[in-house]
Scaffold this active site. Structure first.
Site, PDB file in Angstrom:
ATOM      1  N   ARG A 206      14.855  31.172  54.086  1.00  0.00           N
ATOM      2  CA  ARG A 206      14.388  30.396  52.938  1.00  0.00           C
ATOM      3  C   ARG A 206      15.171  29.086  52.857  1.00  0.00           C
ATOM      4  O   ARG A 206      16.327  29.066  52.433  1.00  0.00           O
ATOM      5  CB  ARG A 206      14.582  31.184  51.642  1.00  0.00           C
ATOM      6  CG  ARG A 206      13.705  32.413  51.538  1.00  0.00           C
ATOM      7  CD  ARG A 206      13.896  33.050  50.168  1.00  0.00           C
ATOM      8  NE  ARG A 206      12.993  34.180  49.968  1.00  0.00           N
ATOM      9  CZ  ARG A 206      12.853  34.824  48.816  1.00  0.00           C
ATOM     10  NH1 ARG A 206      13.570  34.447  47.765  1.00  0.00           N
ATOM     11  NH2 ARG A 206      12.027  35.829  48.710  1.00  0.00           N
TER      12      ARG A 206
ATOM     13  N   ASP B 255      16.351  25.425  51.477  1.00  0.00           N
ATOM     14  CA  ASP B 255      16.522  24.834  50.154  1.00  0.00           C
ATOM     15  C   ASP B 255      15.605  23.629  49.982  1.00  0.00           C
ATOM     16  O   ASP B 255      15.050  23.095  50.948  1.00  0.00           O
ATOM     17  CB  ASP B 255      17.973  24.367  49.964  1.00  0.00           C
ATOM     18  CG  ASP B 255      18.972  25.506  49.958  1.00  0.00           C
ATOM     19  OD1 ASP B 255      18.561  26.651  49.683  1.00  0.00           O
ATOM     20  OD2 ASP B 255      20.164  25.257  50.232  1.00  0.00           O
TER      21      ASP B 255
ATOM     22  N   TYR C 135      20.604  25.654  63.138  1.00  0.00           N
ATOM     23  CA  TYR C 135      20.411  24.478  62.298  1.00  0.00           C
ATOM     24  C   TYR C 135      21.150  23.281  62.892  1.00  0.00           C
ATOM     25  O   TYR C 135      22.178  23.444  63.562  1.00  0.00           O
ATOM     26  CB  TYR C 135      20.960  24.709  60.890  1.00  0.00           C
ATOM     27  CG  TYR C 135      20.102  25.555  59.984  1.00  0.00           C
ATOM     28  CD1 TYR C 135      19.200  24.969  59.104  1.00  0.00           C
ATOM     29  CD2 TYR C 135      20.208  26.943  59.986  1.00  0.00           C
ATOM     30  CE1 TYR C 135      18.424  25.750  58.246  1.00  0.00           C
ATOM     31  CE2 TYR C 135      19.447  27.729  59.137  1.00  0.00           C
ATOM     32  CZ  TYR C 135      18.555  27.120  58.268  1.00  0.00           C
ATOM     33  OH  TYR C 135      17.789  27.900  57.430  1.00  0.00           O
TER      34      TYR C 135
ATOM     35  N   ARG D 277      24.951  23.918  54.345  1.00  0.00           N
ATOM     36  CA  ARG D 277      25.315  22.674  53.663  1.00  0.00           C
ATOM     37  C   ARG D 277      26.756  22.707  53.167  1.00  0.00           C
ATOM     38  O   ARG D 277      27.418  21.669  53.076  1.00  0.00           O
ATOM     39  CB  ARG D 277      24.345  22.412  52.517  1.00  0.00           C
ATOM     40  CG  ARG D 277      22.931  22.069  53.010  1.00  0.00           C
ATOM     41  CD  ARG D 277      21.911  22.149  51.888  1.00  0.00           C
ATOM     42  NE  ARG D 277      22.247  21.250  50.799  1.00  0.00           N
ATOM     43  CZ  ARG D 277      21.750  21.364  49.566  1.00  0.00           C
ATOM     44  NH1 ARG D 277      20.909  22.352  49.277  1.00  0.00           N
ATOM     45  NH2 ARG D 277      22.094  20.503  48.640  1.00  0.00           N
TER      46      ARG D 277
END
Length: 309
Positions: free
Chosen positions: A65, A67, A147, A241
């Site tokens: 999921r 952001d 990522y 992040r």
């Protein structure tokens, strides 16, 4: 899940076709993946498009999921389609059902494109539709997610066409210090200091790569940028992040090289790692085992990561 619910789910899956969707999207026009009332989300737009094409409600399961504002070059989701709806997809054509679904989704998603999308384009694309076995689970069968975070500092070229995908910083980053600070974070740890915990889920993850670099000059799109490439079995909420935020604190000289490791060892939400802006982050890939290992991997992942799922 009760015994009755589990039995009903088993019957539903047997009477359905499991379908894998490989997706890409520009996260700038979405309030994240998860459907939320009154907000434009990837799940919401995709579910609506699928229901329009299939003429039945759908339920999506996603690999990760993302952001609000986070992009995806290679997201994966699955859904179960009733056999009748699947068989009806080709209509009078001789196209395979998966090709028919992909083509129809492209048309619907083009009409649902977000503000600012040029005519005929979309900020959400279904790259591939595949029929898969019932053992495939986009979330729990995954072995690893990858990522990349992209930064243009004072030494990087700045391409205004990519401003929505690259974080611009006015100062020059100490990339060597950032790379050195990453070493203590590799391996299996409790990443509570880098996560926003969800009820019923563990914050223990296995980080297999955390690589800061300045990309060599050349024809590649990322040439000259500072990038973080990170791989793990899974990531908890805002973890990537937060890893970026900790690295930036070191690279900008605001924290010593040892700080990210000290923060990890503290395992606390007090003074947790800062969260970097979303738009520099992109999900680049999800890896799965061979078909015969899908069910076993899903069982392991549920036991390891999900309490009460």
């Amino acid at each position: 899940m009760t015994l009755h619910e589990a039995s009903a789910e088993s019957i539903r899956v047997r009477e359905s076709i499991r379908v894998r969707l490989d997706l890409a999207y520009d996260g700038g026009g979405f309030s994240g993946w998860a459907a939320q009332p009154g907000l434009r989300t990837v799940e919401g737009v995709l579910s609506e498009a699928l229901a329009t094409v299939l003429r039945v409600p759908v339920r999506l399961t996603v690999a990760g999921r993302t952001d609000a504002g986070v992009h995806a070059a290679a997201q994966v989701a699955h859904l179960d389609v009733p056999e009748a709806a699947w068989s009806a997809l080709p209509g009078r054509s001789d196209r395979p059902a998966q090709e028919a679904l992909a083509a129809r989704l492209a048309g619907v998603l083009g009409r649902q494109a977000g503000p600012g999308c040029p005519r005929g384009s979309s900020d959400l694309v279904v790259l591939r539709v595949s029929r898969v076995s019932a053992d495939f689970d986009a979330r729990f069968s995954a072995l690893e997610r990858r990522y990349t975070y992209r930064i243009a500092d004072a030494r990087s070229p700045r391409d205004p066409r990519r401003r929505g995908h690259v974080l611009w910083l006015p100062d020059a980053l100490d990339v060597e210090a950032m790379a050195a600070s990453a070493s203590p974070l590799l391996g299996e740890h409790d990443f509570l200091s880098f996560c926003k915990p969800r009820q019923g889920a563990t914050t223990i993850r296995t980080l297999t790569a955390l690589h800061w670099q300045r990309v060599a000059q050349g024809p590649a799109a990322d040439a000259g940028l500072v990038t973080l490439t990170v791989r793990a079995d899974a990531f908890c909420h805002s973890m990537v992040r937060s890893l970026v935020g900790a690295g930036l604190a070191v690279g900008q000289g605001r924290r010593p090289v040892a700080w990210p490791g000290e923060l990890l060892a503290a395992r606390t939400r007090q003074g947790a790692a800062p969260v970097a802006p979303a738009h520099g982050l992109s999900l680049e890939g999800v890896d799965y085992p061979a078909d015969e290992e899908l069910a076993a991997q899903a069982r392991r992942a549920r036991v390891t990561r999900c309490l009460g799922c």
